[in-house]
Scaffold this active site. Structure first.
Site, PDB file in Angstrom:
ATOM      1  N   ARG A  83       0.703  -1.156   0.064  1.00 43.09           N
ATOM      2  CA  ARG A  83       0.082  -0.045   0.178  1.00 43.09           C
ATOM      3  C   ARG A  83       0.929   1.333  -0.100  1.00 43.09           C
ATOM      4  O   ARG A  83       1.798   1.378   0.930  1.00 43.09           O
ATOM      5  CB  ARG A  83      -1.001   0.049   1.346  1.00 43.09           C
ATOM      6  N   ARG A  92      -5.289   2.087  -4.473  1.00 41.55           N
ATOM      7  CA  ARG A  92      -4.547   1.391  -3.635  1.00 41.55           C
ATOM      8  C   ARG A  92      -4.791  -0.179  -3.758  1.00 41.55           C
ATOM      9  O   ARG A  92      -5.713  -0.677  -4.119  1.00 41.55           O
ATOM     10  CB  ARG A  92      -5.099   1.929  -2.031  1.00 41.55           C
ATOM     11  N   ASP A  95      -6.710  -1.839   1.122  1.00 36.85           N
ATOM     12  CA  ASP A  95      -7.345  -1.071   2.343  1.00 36.85           C
ATOM     13  C   ASP A  95      -8.050  -1.868   3.385  1.00 36.85           C
ATOM     14  O   ASP A  95      -8.900  -2.689   2.870  1.00 36.85           O
ATOM     15  CB  ASP A  95      -8.359   0.176   1.616  1.00 36.85           C
ATOM     16  N   ASP A  97      -9.928  -1.366   6.588  1.00 39.83           N
ATOM     17  CA  ASP A  97     -10.580  -0.570   7.589  1.00 39.83           C
ATOM     18  C   ASP A  97     -11.079  -1.072   8.778  1.00 39.83           C
ATOM     19  O   ASP A  97     -11.904  -2.101   8.446  1.00 39.83           O
ATOM     20  CB  ASP A  97     -11.592   0.198   6.918  1.00 39.83           C
TER      21      ASP A  97
HETATM   22  C1  X6L Z   1     -18.203  14.048  -0.254  1.00 39.14           C
HETATM   23  C2  X6L Z   1     -17.306  13.939   0.525  1.00 39.14           C
HETATM   24  C3  X6L Z   1     -18.775  12.740  -0.925  1.00 39.14           C
HETATM   25  C4  X6L Z   1     -16.650  12.812   0.986  1.00 39.14           C
HETATM   26  C5  X6L Z   1     -18.070  11.618  -0.734  1.00 39.14           C
HETATM   27  C6  X6L Z   1     -16.584   9.114   0.547  1.00 39.14           C
HETATM   28  C7  X6L Z   1     -14.507  10.408   0.549  1.00 39.14           C
HETATM   29  C8  X6L Z   1     -15.878   8.122   0.874  1.00 39.14           C
HETATM   30  C9  X6L Z   1     -13.924   9.457   0.665  1.00 39.14           C
HETATM   31  C10 X6L Z   1     -16.825  11.786   0.135  1.00 39.14           C
HETATM   32  C11 X6L Z   1     -15.984  10.270   0.446  1.00 39.14           C
HETATM   33  C12 X6L Z   1     -14.657   8.170   0.864  1.00 39.14           C
HETATM   34  C13 X6L Z   1     -13.326   3.063  -1.450  1.00 39.14           C
HETATM   35  C14 X6L Z   1     -13.934   4.054  -2.328  1.00 39.14           C
HETATM   36  C15 X6L Z   1     -12.499   5.391  -1.189  1.00 39.14           C
HETATM   37  C16 X6L Z   1     -13.844   1.906  -1.585  1.00 39.14           C
HETATM   38  C17 X6L Z   1     -15.476   2.521  -3.363  1.00 39.14           C
HETATM   39  C18 X6L Z   1     -13.748   7.049   1.163  1.00 39.14           C
HETATM   40  C19 X6L Z   1     -12.233   6.654   1.156  1.00 39.14           C
HETATM   41  N1  X6L Z   1     -12.387   3.752  -0.620  1.00 39.14           N
HETATM   42  N2  X6L Z   1     -14.929   3.898  -3.387  1.00 39.14           N
HETATM   43  N3  X6L Z   1     -13.363   5.435  -2.229  1.00 39.14           N
HETATM   44  N4  X6L Z   1     -14.750   1.668  -2.372  1.00 39.14           N
HETATM   45  N5  X6L Z   1     -16.062   1.981  -4.037  1.00 39.14           N
HETATM   46  O1  X6L Z   1     -13.222   1.205  -0.714  1.00 39.14           O
HETATM   47  O2  X6L Z   1     -14.092   5.809   1.536  1.00 39.14           O
HETATM   48  S1  X6L Z   1     -11.809   6.665  -0.610  1.00 39.14           S
HETATM   49 MG    MG Z   2     -11.333   2.760   3.178  1.00 40.87          MG
HETATM   50 MG    MG Z   3      -8.458   2.865   5.221  1.00 45.16          MG
END
Ligand code: X6L
Ligand code: MG
Ligand code: MG
Length: 166
Positions: A83, A92, A95, A97
């Site tokens: 990572r 990545r 991940d 969590d």
């Molecule tokens: C507004 C503000 C809208 C923040 C969305 C949501 C940011 C989730 C980061 C957000 C916002 C995240 C994964 C991902 C990420 C994953 C999928 C996060 C961290 N990790 N998309 N995006 N799967 N499908 O594991 O979860 S980055």
């Molecule tokens: Mg995550």
């Molecule tokens: Mg994480």
């Protein structure tokens, strides 16, 4: 013993292999016992959109480890699987969590549990629904209730109903 739910995700390289390797490394950890794993889902990226689709899954474990030592162990597993932290919310290899730790609410500098945003994320709730529909998210409600009002479920597709380790 602590009952813990983990969320796993990958969107680089051989994504399924990274998920299965992470489960293998969890299982090899002296203080971690795997109790249940969900299917693998292919999910549209959230947060940072200019990246490939993720594979996500949920894992239930049992561990005597306290939250921070468990976080250190999951970080070690992320590092073992190469990572890198380049783009915030970016691609990545793996991940891992910490979603839920018993029914505890934890606010520490390095760790917030339940995982922030998990109550609104279909890529977390759909896999969890499979292994723990009656699970209660402290302060938020049951997984199955949260899922019924969670946007973006159509971006979560069943990829692999029976991971080889199941
Ligand atoms: C507004 C503000 C809208 C923040 C969305 C949501 C940011 C989730 C980061 C957000 C916002 C995240 C994964 C991902 C990420 C994953 C999928 C996060 C961290 N990790 N998309 N995006 N799967 N499908 O594991 O979860 S980055
Ligand atoms: Mg995550
Ligand atoms: Mg994480």
């Amino acid at each position: 013993m602590n009952q813990v739910y983990l969320g796993l995700g990958s969107n680089m390289g051989d994504r399924e292999q990274y998920l299965l390797q992470a489960i293998g490394l969890l299982e090899e950890s002296k203080n971690i016992k795997i109790k249940n794993v969900s299917s693998i889902y292919e999910t549209a990226p959230i947060g940072y959109l200019d990246q490939g689709a993720f594979l996500n899954m949920a894992v239930e474990i049992e561990t005597p480890l306290a939250p921070l030592p468990l976080l250190e162990q999951t970080s070690r597993i992320e590092n073992t699987l190469n990572r890198k932290r380049e783009i915030h919310w970016g691609p990545r290899t793996i991940d891992v969590d910490l979603l839920l730790f018993n029914q505890e609410i934890i606010h520490e500098e390095k760790l917030t549990v339940p995982h922030p945003r998990m109550a609104e994320r279909a890529f977390v709730l759909v896999p969890l629904m499979e292994i723990a529909p009656e699970l209660y998210l402290p302060g938020k409600g049951k997984i199955k209730e949260l899922l019924s009002c969670c946007p973006g479920k159509e971006g979560v597709l069943l990829k692999n109903a029976f991971p080889v380790i199941k």
